[in-house]
Design a protein around this motif. Structure first.
Motif, PDB file in Angstrom:
ATOM      1  N   TYR A   1       5.008   3.795   2.514  1.00 51.20           N
ATOM      2  CA  TYR A   1       4.843   2.620   1.648  1.00 51.20           C
ATOM      3  C   TYR A   1       4.879   1.378   2.533  1.00 51.20           C
ATOM      4  CZ  TYR A   1       5.164  -0.479  -2.379  1.00 51.20           C
ATOM      5  OH  TYR A   1       4.900  -1.439  -3.321  1.00 51.20           O
ATOM      6  N   ARG A   2       3.781   0.620   2.517  1.00 46.54           N
ATOM      7  CA  ARG A   2       3.697  -0.566   3.374  1.00 46.54           C
ATOM      8  C   ARG A   2       3.986  -1.827   2.560  1.00 46.54           C
ATOM      9  NH1 ARG A   2      -0.742  -1.655   8.030  1.00 46.54           N
ATOM     10  NH2 ARG A   2       0.399   0.189   8.754  1.00 46.54           N
TER      11      ARG A   2
ATOM     12  N   GLN B   1       3.160 -10.111   8.360  1.00 45.80           N
ATOM     13  CA  GLN B   1       4.032  -9.024   8.797  1.00 45.80           C
ATOM     14  C   GLN B   1       3.970  -7.874   7.782  1.00 45.80           C
ATOM     15  OE1 GLN B   1       8.018 -10.469  10.326  1.00 45.80           O
ATOM     16  NE2 GLN B   1       7.376 -12.318   9.215  1.00 45.80           N
ATOM     17  N   TYR B   2       4.408  -6.720   8.227  1.00 45.67           N
ATOM     18  CA  TYR B   2       4.539  -5.597   7.298  1.00 45.67           C
ATOM     19  C   TYR B   2       5.677  -4.699   7.744  1.00 45.67           C
ATOM     20  CZ  TYR B   2       1.908  -2.801  10.743  1.00 45.67           C
ATOM     21  OH  TYR B   2       1.486  -2.154  11.884  1.00 45.67           O
ATOM     22  N   LEU B   3       6.215  -3.971   6.793  1.00 42.30           N
ATOM     23  CA  LEU B   3       7.286  -3.003   7.015  1.00 42.30           C
ATOM     24  C   LEU B   3       6.896  -1.726   6.289  1.00 42.30           C
ATOM     25  CD1 LEU B   3      10.021  -3.160   8.528  1.00 42.30           C
ATOM     26  CD2 LEU B   3      11.106  -3.515   6.304  1.00 42.30           C
ATOM     27  N   GLU B   4       6.908  -0.592   6.999  1.00 43.23           N
ATOM     28  CA  GLU B   4       6.391   0.654   6.421  1.00 43.23           C
ATOM     29  C   GLU B   4       7.377   1.803   6.624  1.00 43.23           C
ATOM     30  OE1 GLU B   4       2.029   1.968   6.565  1.00 43.23           O
ATOM     31  OE2 GLU B   4       3.001   3.214   8.108  1.00 43.23           O
ATOM     32  N   PRO B   5       8.207   2.125   5.632  1.00 43.57           N
ATOM     33  CA  PRO B   5       9.039   3.326   5.714  1.00 43.57           C
ATOM     34  C   PRO B   5       8.210   4.583   5.464  1.00 43.57           C
ATOM     35  CG  PRO B   5       9.418   2.198   3.643  1.00 43.57           C
ATOM     36  CD  PRO B   5       8.485   1.330   4.427  1.00 43.57           C
ATOM     37  N   GLN B   6       8.690   5.699   6.018  1.00 39.73           N
ATOM     38  CA  GLN B   6       7.980   6.978   5.877  1.00 39.73           C
ATOM     39  C   GLN B   6       8.977   8.098   5.632  1.00 39.73           C
ATOM     40  OE1 GLN B   6       6.347   8.559   9.502  1.00 39.73           O
ATOM     41  NE2 GLN B   6       5.012  10.030   8.472  1.00 39.73           N
ATOM     42  N   LEU B   7       8.585   9.024   4.756  1.00 35.63           N
ATOM     43  CA  LEU B   7       9.333  10.258   4.533  1.00 35.63           C
ATOM     44  C   LEU B   7       8.367  11.428   4.658  1.00 35.63           C
ATOM     45  CD1 LEU B   7      11.537   9.335   1.422  1.00 35.63           C
ATOM     46  CD2 LEU B   7      12.319   9.614   3.790  1.00 35.63           C
ATOM     47  N   ARG B   8       8.773  12.449   5.409  1.00 36.46           N
ATOM     48  CA  ARG B   8       7.912  13.616   5.606  1.00 36.46           C
ATOM     49  C   ARG B   8       8.742  14.883   5.536  1.00 36.46           C
ATOM     50  NH1 ARG B   8       6.068  17.005   9.804  1.00 36.46           N
ATOM     51  NH2 ARG B   8       3.835  17.539   9.682  1.00 36.46           N
ATOM     52  N   TRP B   9       8.225  15.873   4.795  1.00 34.29           N
ATOM     53  CA  TRP B   9       8.892  17.170   4.673  1.00 34.29           C
ATOM     54  C   TRP B   9       7.897  18.264   5.004  1.00 34.29           C
ATOM     55  CZ3 TRP B   9       7.930  20.888   0.594  1.00 34.29           C
ATOM     56  CH2 TRP B   9       8.762  22.020   0.666  1.00 34.29           C
ATOM     57  N   TYR B  10       8.340  19.227   5.810  1.00 30.89           N
ATOM     58  CA  TYR B  10       7.490  20.346   6.212  1.00 30.89           C
ATOM     59  C   TYR B  10       8.294  21.628   6.083  1.00 30.89           C
ATOM     60  CZ  TYR B  10       4.913  23.534   9.299  1.00 30.89           C
ATOM     61  OH  TYR B  10       4.238  24.611   9.810  1.00 30.89           O
ATOM     62  N   THR B  11       7.697  22.653   5.495  1.00 32.78           N
ATOM     63  CA  THR B  11       8.343  23.952   5.395  1.00 32.78           C
ATOM     64  C   THR B  11       7.343  25.029   5.778  1.00 32.78           C
ATOM     65  OG1 THR B  11       9.627  25.437   3.967  1.00 32.78           O
ATOM     66  CG2 THR B  11       7.786  24.273   2.949  1.00 32.78           C
TER      67      THR B  11
ATOM     68  N   ILE C   1      12.250  10.911   8.833  1.00 36.06           N
ATOM     69  CA  ILE C   1      12.374   9.607   8.211  1.00 36.06           C
ATOM     70  C   ILE C   1      12.015   8.572   9.267  1.00 36.06           C
ATOM     71  CG2 ILE C   1      14.871   9.562   8.702  1.00 36.06           C
ATOM     72  CD1 ILE C   1      15.166   7.745   6.228  1.00 36.06           C
ATOM     73  N   GLY C   2      11.138   7.662   8.916  1.00 33.74           N
ATOM     74  CA  GLY C   2      10.666   6.702   9.907  1.00 33.74           C
ATOM     75  C   GLY C   2      10.502   5.321   9.322  1.00 33.74           C
ATOM     76  N   LEU C   3      10.416   4.345  10.204  1.00 34.10           N
ATOM     77  CA  LEU C   3      10.211   2.952   9.793  1.00 34.10           C
ATOM     78  C   LEU C   3       9.322   2.279  10.827  1.00 34.10           C
ATOM     79  CD1 LEU C   3      10.946   0.713   7.764  1.00 34.10           C
ATOM     80  CD2 LEU C   3      12.827   0.087   9.296  1.00 34.10           C
ATOM     81  N   LYS C   4       8.228   1.670  10.337  1.00 30.48           N
ATOM     82  CA  LYS C   4       7.291   0.962  11.215  1.00 30.48           C
ATOM     83  C   LYS C   4       7.280  -0.519  10.854  1.00 30.48           C
ATOM     84  CE  LYS C   4       2.440   0.959  12.745  1.00 30.48           C
ATOM     85  NZ  LYS C   4       1.106   1.578  12.598  1.00 30.48           N
ATOM     86  N   TYR C   5       7.236  -1.362  11.881  1.00 27.03           N
ATOM     87  CA  TYR C   5       7.172  -2.813  11.670  1.00 27.03           C
ATOM     88  C   TYR C   5       5.981  -3.352  12.437  1.00 27.03           C
ATOM     89  CZ  TYR C   5       8.101  -7.773  12.378  1.00 27.03           C
ATOM     90  OH  TYR C   5       7.976  -9.144  12.430  1.00 27.03           O
ATOM     91  N   GLY C   6       5.236  -4.262  11.820  1.00 30.51           N
ATOM     92  CA  GLY C   6       4.094  -4.867  12.479  1.00 30.51           C
ATOM     93  C   GLY C   6       4.048  -6.365  12.256  1.00 30.51           C
ATOM     94  N   TYR C   7       3.591  -7.087  13.267  1.00 39.28           N
ATOM     95  CA  TYR C   7       3.458  -8.546  13.186  1.00 39.28           C
ATOM     96  C   TYR C   7       2.087  -8.930  13.715  1.00 39.28           C
ATOM     97  CZ  TYR C   7       4.500 -13.527  13.640  1.00 39.28           C
ATOM     98  OH  TYR C   7       4.472 -14.898  13.509  1.00 39.28           O
TER      99      TYR C   7
ATOM    100  N   ILE D   1       0.843  -1.202   0.000  1.00 42.08           N
ATOM    101  CA  ILE D   1       0.000   0.000   0.000  1.00 42.08           C
ATOM    102  C   ILE D   1       0.875   1.248   0.000  1.00 42.08           C
ATOM    103  CG2 ILE D   1      -1.711   1.345   1.276  1.00 42.08           C
ATOM    104  CD1 ILE D   1      -2.794  -1.240   2.398  1.00 42.08           C
ATOM    105  N   LEU D   2       0.582   2.153  -0.930  1.00 48.31           N
ATOM    106  CA  LEU D   2       1.233   3.457  -0.993  1.00 48.31           C
ATOM    107  C   LEU D   2       0.270   4.503  -0.446  1.00 48.31           C
ATOM    108  CD1 LEU D   2       3.530   5.373  -1.953  1.00 48.31           C
ATOM    109  CD2 LEU D   2       2.316   5.505  -4.161  1.00 48.31           C
ATOM    110  N   ASP D   3       0.742   5.314   0.489  1.00 56.14           N
ATOM    111  CA  ASP D   3      -0.066   6.349   1.133  1.00 56.14           C
ATOM    112  C   ASP D   3       0.678   7.679   1.000  1.00 56.14           C
ATOM    113  OD1 ASP D   3      -1.471   8.056   2.777  1.00 56.14           O
ATOM    114  OD2 ASP D   3      -1.605   6.679   4.465  1.00 56.14           O
ATOM    115  N   VAL D   4       0.112   8.610   0.209  1.00 51.12           N
ATOM    116  CA  VAL D   4       0.757   9.905  -0.046  1.00 51.12           C
ATOM    117  C   VAL D   4      -0.226  11.022   0.293  1.00 51.12           C
ATOM    118  CG1 VAL D   4       1.876  11.371  -1.760  1.00 51.12           C
ATOM    119  CG2 VAL D   4       2.137   8.888  -1.898  1.00 51.12           C
ATOM    120  N   SER D   5       0.268  12.072   0.961  1.00 54.53           N
ATOM    121  CA  SER D   5      -0.610  13.188   1.302  1.00 54.53           C
ATOM    122  C   SER D   5       0.139  14.509   1.178  1.00 54.53           C
ATOM    123  CB  SER D   5      -1.162  13.036   2.724  1.00 54.53           C
ATOM    124  OG  SER D   5      -0.126  13.117   3.686  1.00 54.53           O
TER     125      SER D   5
END
Length: 435
Positions: free
Chosen positions: A328-329, A335-345, A381-387, A305-309
């Motif tokens: 992106y999950r 199991q799943y692995l979900e990296p995240q990138l976020r930019w704020y200005t 920059i983040g990384l989520k793991y779920g089981y 799954i791609l999640d963009v906002s």
């Protein structure tokens, strides 16, 4: 912590609207447990900033009673403790600086060239919220809720509600949400008058002229459209309007007054008093914020799954901000692995000043040196793991790194040799269990 409340309330209100998306995106995510079950999500958060600044520990438990697929009761309890040191707003100096603590009963110091940090900063917060959502008929649904948040110097009480209309066989959802809150601020030492000199101690007459507390009110409204594009894609658009009025100043922030000729703090020469000159900050007593939000979720053939906002915010303080968030999950069986990138200005507020000049500070109507109102960029920059276990309980953890950069006027004279806009790094760890 007072200036962060509005942002939090907007996030809470956005979660109400996201509930519609969650109902429609069932094909993209795990299904809700059988009716008449409690779903419990318990988590523990640890947050730490660089250079010994703020640290936080927060346990959270959220319980949802599922009466049927659309009727739910959610109760959430959170408690957090914050300690460490927080920037007080003053500029660094080539001399040692001594500051009065917020209560006026003590002091703290910053060495030459050091970012002035209030190391007396600490707080404990307890927050309780509850939300009920249910259908009215096959085409309408509603939700109502309330929350109470209590700190030693800040209390917030609020109510919220939303109304949803389903169209096109529930492929389109229109949602209107409203949040009302009333907050009370009763800082240590009382509420100081804005843009007056910071006193030396509680024996100064300025302390006796303070009020015990101030109030502010907030009204947030969000209109959202959620559209199922096809069986793999869902999209959401929101327009949010937020208005706040009352005491919007941070009672713990101050601002330095700089000598025009030397380009430095007064260095003990202010009115022959043997001290530098600092003023309490002052902000307008009203704020109108507007934002536009877009989110898209897409499920690939392999169930990833791609999640963009994207979010654009602007207000009548002159602040404009852009936020881009991408997740992106990756799915691997249970199991799943979900990296995240976020930019704020963000652009600075009209009344943001890193310092005031001695020749014209007395004519200022509003002024704040709070970096959260200045020009800044942040990167996460983040990384989520779920089981997910066989009984459908789930363990998850998320680790993220945050970096902040500020910019602005570099100063003049001696001030130009100081680091006026130090960066900030922070780390967050979340460990949770759903059952």
């Amino acid at each position: 912590m007072a200036v962060t409340k509005t942002t939090q309330k907007n996030q809470d209100l956005a979660r109400l609207l996201t509930a519609a998306s969650c109902a429609l995106i069932g094909s993209l995510s795990a299904s809700v447990n059988a009716a008449d079950n409690w779903d419990v999500d318990s988590a523990f958060l640890l947050y730490s900033e660089s250079d010994g600044r703020v640290s936080a520990a927060e346990p959270v438990i959220s319980a949802t009673k599922n009466y049927d697929e659309e009727t739910k009761l959610n109760i959430k309890l959170a408690a957090d403790t914050l300690t460490g040191a927080s920037p007080n707003g003053a500029t660094p100096s080539d001399q040692v600086q001594t500051f009065t603590s917020p209560s006026g009963k003590g002091s703290y110091a910053a060495t030459a060239g050091e970012q002035p940090l209030d190391d007396t900063f600490k707080d404990t917060r307890i927050a309780l919220s509850s939300n009920w959502s249910a259908p009215i008929d096959r085409d309408w649904a509603y939700g109502v809720g309330g929350y109470l948040s209590k700190e030693h110097d800040y209390q917030s009480l609020g109510l919220n509600g939303n109304l949803s209309r389903y169209l096109n066989q529930k492929n389109t959802t229109l949602t209107l949400g409203v949040n009302l809150s009333s907050d009370t601020i009763n800082p240590e030492g009382g509420v100081a008058t804005g843009l007056v000199q910071v006193p030396l101690s509680s024996s100064d007459s300025e302390f006796t002229q303070r009020t015990d507390s101030e109030n502010k009110s907030l009204v947030d409204a969000v209109f959202g459209v959620t559209q199922v594009i096809n069986r793999k894609t869902i999209m959401q658009f929101n327009y949010a309007l937020s208005t706040s009025s009352g005491y919007l100043t941070d009672p713990y922030k101050i601002i330095s007054v700089i000598d025009d000729s030397a380009g430095s703090n007064y260095g003990g020469n202010y009115q022959s008093s043997g001290r530098n000159l600092y003023l309490y900050e002052k902000r307008p007593d009203s704020r109108l914020k507007q934002s536009l939000y877009w989110q898209t979720k897409y499920q690939f053939d392999n169930n990833d799954i791609l999640d963009v906002s994207y979010r654009y915010m602007f207000d009548d303080w002159g602040v404009n901000s852009h936020t881009i968030d991408a997740k992106y999950r990756f799915r691997f069986d249970n199991q799943y692995l979900e990296p995240q990138l976020r930019w704020y200005t963000q652009s600075k507020a009209d009344f943001y000043h890193r310092y005031l000049n001695s020749s014209d500070y007395s004519s200022a109507e509003f002024a704040s040196a709070d970096y959260r109102l200045g020009d800044l960029d942040t990167y996460t920059i983040g990384l989520k793991y779920g089981y997910q276990f066989a009984d459908e309980t789930e363990f998850y953890t998320r680790f993220s790194l945050y970096h902040q950069e500020s910019s602005g006027d570099k100063g003049y004279g001696k001030l130009a040799t100081q680091e006026l806009y130090p960066g900030l790094d922070a780390a967050t760890l979340i460990v949770g269990y759903k059952f």
